[in-house]
Design a protein around this motif. Structure first.
Motif, PDB file in Angstrom:
ATOM      1  N   MET A  70     -23.443  26.277 -78.768  1.00  0.00           N
ATOM      2  CA  MET A  70     -22.893  26.792 -79.276  1.00  0.00           C
ATOM      3  C   MET A  70     -21.751  25.774 -79.908  1.00  0.00           C
ATOM      4  N   ARG A  71     -21.194  25.304 -78.566  1.00  0.00           N
ATOM      5  CA  ARG A  71     -20.044  24.086 -78.935  1.00  0.00           C
ATOM      6  C   ARG A  71     -20.883  22.714 -79.042  1.00  0.00           C
ATOM      7  N   LEU A  72     -22.141  22.524 -78.933  1.00  0.00           N
ATOM      8  CA  LEU A  72     -23.124  21.524 -79.198  1.00  0.00           C
ATOM      9  C   LEU A  72     -23.534  21.874 -80.770  1.00  0.00           C
ATOM     10  N   LEU A  73     -23.677  22.805 -81.386  1.00  0.00           N
ATOM     11  CA  LEU A  73     -23.217  22.674 -82.572  1.00  0.00           C
ATOM     12  C   LEU A  73     -22.914  22.273 -83.531  1.00  0.00           C
ATOM     13  N   VAL A  74     -21.288  22.742 -82.693  1.00  0.00           N
ATOM     14  CA  VAL A  74     -20.069  22.336 -83.568  1.00  0.00           C
ATOM     15  C   VAL A  74     -19.699  21.247 -83.540  1.00  0.00           C
ATOM     16  N   ALA A  75     -20.098  20.805 -82.393  1.00  0.00           N
ATOM     17  CA  ALA A  75     -20.030  18.862 -82.734  1.00  0.00           C
ATOM     18  C   ALA A  75     -21.412  18.234 -83.192  1.00  0.00           C
ATOM     19  N   PHE A  76     -22.953  18.856 -83.548  1.00  0.00           N
ATOM     20  CA  PHE A  76     -23.485  18.077 -84.569  1.00  0.00           C
ATOM     21  C   PHE A  76     -22.898  18.386 -85.553  1.00  0.00           C
ATOM     22  N   ILE A  77     -21.791  18.988 -85.716  1.00  0.00           N
ATOM     23  CA  ILE A  77     -21.232  19.224 -87.896  1.00  0.00           C
ATOM     24  C   ILE A  77     -20.268  18.262 -87.647  1.00  0.00           C
ATOM     25  N   VAL A  78     -19.417  18.334 -86.197  1.00  0.00           N
ATOM     26  CA  VAL A  78     -18.466  17.070 -86.701  1.00  0.00           C
ATOM     27  C   VAL A  78     -19.202  15.964 -87.048  1.00  0.00           C
ATOM     28  N   ILE A  79     -19.916  15.567 -86.202  1.00  0.00           N
ATOM     29  CA  ILE A  79     -20.772  14.249 -86.280  1.00  0.00           C
ATOM     30  C   ILE A  79     -21.276  14.610 -88.091  1.00  0.00           C
ATOM     31  N   VAL A  80     -21.832  15.767 -88.400  1.00  0.00           N
ATOM     32  CA  VAL A  80     -22.611  15.352 -89.512  1.00  0.00           C
ATOM     33  C   VAL A  80     -20.863  15.135 -90.750  1.00  0.00           C
ATOM     34  N   LEU A  81     -19.906  15.369 -90.673  1.00  0.00           N
ATOM     35  CA  LEU A  81     -18.767  15.247 -91.034  1.00  0.00           C
ATOM     36  C   LEU A  81     -18.096  14.203 -91.269  1.00  0.00           C
ATOM     37  N   LEU A  82     -18.482  13.548 -90.376  1.00  0.00           N
ATOM     38  CA  LEU A  82     -17.797  11.822 -90.180  1.00  0.00           C
ATOM     39  C   LEU A  82     -18.978  11.018 -90.525  1.00  0.00           C
ATOM     40  N   ALA A  83     -20.319  11.466 -90.627  1.00  0.00           N
ATOM     41  CA  ALA A  83     -21.210  10.157 -91.459  1.00  0.00           C
ATOM     42  C   ALA A  83     -20.827  10.911 -92.824  1.00  0.00           C
ATOM     43  N   LEU A  84     -20.527  11.591 -93.539  1.00  0.00           N
ATOM     44  CA  LEU A  84     -20.251  11.828 -94.586  1.00  0.00           C
ATOM     45  C   LEU A  84     -19.238  11.247 -94.918  1.00  0.00           C
ATOM     46  N   GLY A  85     -18.313  11.154 -93.928  1.00  0.00           N
ATOM     47  CA  GLY A  85     -16.992  10.891 -94.328  1.00  0.00           C
ATOM     48  C   GLY A  85     -17.276   8.912 -94.378  1.00  0.00           C
ATOM     49  N   SER A  86     -17.949   8.653 -93.578  1.00  0.00           N
ATOM     50  CA  SER A  86     -18.360   7.143 -93.610  1.00  0.00           C
ATOM     51  C   SER A  86     -18.601   6.571 -94.925  1.00  0.00           C
ATOM     52  N   LEU A  87     -19.973   7.358 -95.328  1.00  0.00           N
ATOM     53  CA  LEU A  87     -20.240   6.936 -96.555  1.00  0.00           C
ATOM     54  C   LEU A  87     -19.424   6.582 -98.004  1.00  0.00           C
ATOM     55  N   LEU A  88     -18.286   7.483 -97.857  1.00  0.00           N
ATOM     56  CA  LEU A  88     -17.053   6.877 -98.897  1.00  0.00           C
ATOM     57  C   LEU A  88     -15.860   5.736 -98.634  1.00  0.00           C
ATOM     58  N   ILE A  89     -16.443   5.134 -96.663  1.00  0.00           N
ATOM     59  CA  ILE A  89     -14.791   4.058 -96.946  1.00  0.00           C
ATOM     60  C   ILE A  89     -15.814   2.719 -96.958  1.00  0.00           C
ATOM     61  N   GLY A  90     -14.970   2.240 -97.978  1.00  0.00           N
ATOM     62  CA  GLY A  90     -15.591   0.996 -97.780  1.00  0.00           C
ATOM     63  C   GLY A  90     -14.791   0.273 -99.114  1.00  0.00           C
ATOM     64  N   VAL A  91     -14.851  -1.497 -99.985  1.00  0.00           N
ATOM     65  CA  VAL A  91     -14.162  -1.789-101.053  1.00  0.00           C
ATOM     66  C   VAL A  91     -15.012  -0.921-101.993  1.00  0.00           C
ATOM     67  N   SER A  92     -16.490  -1.130-102.654  1.00  0.00           N
ATOM     68  CA  SER A  92     -16.961  -0.620-103.098  1.00  0.00           C
ATOM     69  C   SER A  92     -16.453   1.220-103.812  1.00  0.00           C
ATOM     70  N   ASN A  93     -16.237   1.319-105.059  1.00  0.00           N
ATOM     71  CA  ASN A  93     -15.869   2.888-104.886  1.00  0.00           C
ATOM     72  C   ASN A  93     -16.815   3.422-105.252  1.00  0.00           C
ATOM     73  N   VAL A  94     -17.128   4.353-104.195  1.00  0.00           N
ATOM     74  CA  VAL A  94     -17.865   5.336-104.450  1.00  0.00           C
ATOM     75  C   VAL A  94     -17.537   6.524-103.813  1.00  0.00           C
ATOM     76  N   SER A  95     -17.770   7.872-104.695  1.00  0.00           N
ATOM     77  CA  SER A  95     -17.454   9.314-104.432  1.00  0.00           C
ATOM     78  C   SER A  95     -18.433   9.708-105.122  1.00  0.00           C
ATOM     79  N   TRP A  96     -18.516  11.793-104.266  1.00  0.00           N
ATOM     80  CA  TRP A  96     -19.442  12.061-104.819  1.00  0.00           C
ATOM     81  C   TRP A  96     -19.463  12.206-106.075  1.00  0.00           C
ATOM     82  N   HIS A  97     -18.071  12.428-106.856  1.00  0.00           N
ATOM     83  CA  HIS A  97     -18.590  12.902-108.238  1.00  0.00           C
ATOM     84  C   HIS A  97     -18.788  12.173-108.671  1.00  0.00           C
TER      85      HIS A  97
END
Length: 319
Positions: free
Chosen positions: A1-28
């Motif tokens: 269970m704890r490993l699953l929670v850690a994995f979800i946190v990693i996925v959220l960090l990964a998705l957040g990293s996709l939106l960070i940068g000089v070029s304007n990239v957003s889910w919208h």
């Protein structure tokens, strides 16, 4: 269970990293009816490869550090404190000077051979030290790494390659693009191999006599571990450069609640390593936005503080 929670946190960090940068990239902009084609190209060509490279480096280097700590039986050893990273850089420099037309895969193999030789020399020196305290072992590795680094710097200066050498020493993910990181997928396969052989590494960490009494070939286990560590180190150095303290800190943090069982620790080390490098990469991109600090620099600052903490703990002991 704890490993699953850690994995979800990693996925959220990964998705957040996709939106960070000089070029304007957003889910919208990506999923709107009139999707921004430029934003989609930035995502596919740069952001996704970078995110995958960060996670692969964190996973593989963390597991490589865990294996090396078990084989050497010391908590303060990793590819960066055992001479493996510096010897891989020396091998990459030798391949660049002697065979400049060699493909990337060929240079990686040369760097892996040098990393294997450097790590083997480190273990040979340790065998000749009668008293191996918790501090002497990493000190020997740092001195050996400094020797390799001095040789590399000398020849790089003579051949006007200092800038390239500095790039190999500092893990920087800003240059990662599609088509320039795929070699790191091999490190995922090596991580899986380490998990398959996890029980053998756990037994080998108890010493040569104990391993032999159980009917296992200690030399083969050591050779397998060194090959995995050397190949992972070489691929990371060739592709993005080294990330300091990663292979040392994450296994130490994981061992606090999983113990010395490699089969239990490897999944946690893989997830923790990916999360640590992701977090450092994100911090490096937002601290001085729109400018960028290499993720390895952030990892070095955070890692040095945590390294001192583990070093000064009263219950610090040989792995």
């Amino acid at each position: 269970m704890r490993l699953l929670v850690a994995f979800i946190v990693i996925v959220l960090l990964a998705l957040g990293s996709l939106l960070i940068g000089v070029s304007n990239v957003s889910w919208h902009s990506l999923f709107s009816p009139s999707a921004d084609e430029q934003a989609l190209q930035v995502l596919v060509i740069s952001r996704i490869p970078r995110m995958l490279a960060v996670m692969l480096v964190g996973t593989s280097l963390g597991v490589a550090g865990l294996i090396l700590q078990m084989l050497v039986r010391n908590r303060f050893v990793d590819p960066a404190t055992a001479g493996a990273a510096e010897s891989a850089s020396l091998g990459l420099l030798a391949a660049t000077i002697l065979a400049p037309q060699l493909p990337v895969l060929g240079k990686m193999l040369v760097a892996a051979v040098f990393a294997l030789a450097g790590t083997a020399l480190f273990l040979l020196i340790l065998r000749r030290i009668p008293l191996r305290s918790v501090l002497i072992v990493p000190l020997v590795g740092l001195v050996l790494g400094s020797v390799f680094d001095s040789i590399t710097t000398f020849y790089a200066y003579r051949m006007d390659l200092l800038q390239s050498v500095n790039a190999w020493k500092t893990g920087d993910f800003s240059n990662v693009l599609r088509g320039r990181y795929e070699l790191l997928w091999v490190t995922l396969g090596l991580t899986c191999c380490a998990y398959i052989a996890a029980d053998r590494f756990t037994v080998a960490g108890m010493g040569e006599a104990f391993t032999t009494n159980l009917g296992m070939n200690y030399s083969r286990i050591m050779a397998l571990g060194l090959v995995i560590v050397s190949l992972v180190t070489a691929m990371v150095v060739v592709t993005v450069g080294m990330v300091p303290f990663l292979g040392l800190l994450v296994p130490n943090l994981v061992s606090l609640f999983t113990g010395d069982n490699a089969r239990r620790a490897i999944p946690w080390v893989a997830v923790g390593g990916a999360g640590f490098v992701l977090l450092c990469d994100i911090l490096g991109r937002v601290v001085r936005f729109p400018y960028e600090i290499p993720g390895a620099t952030i990892a070095g600052v955070v890692g040095s503080v945590l390294f001192l903490y583990f070093l000064l703990r009263r219950d610090a002991r040989v792995g």
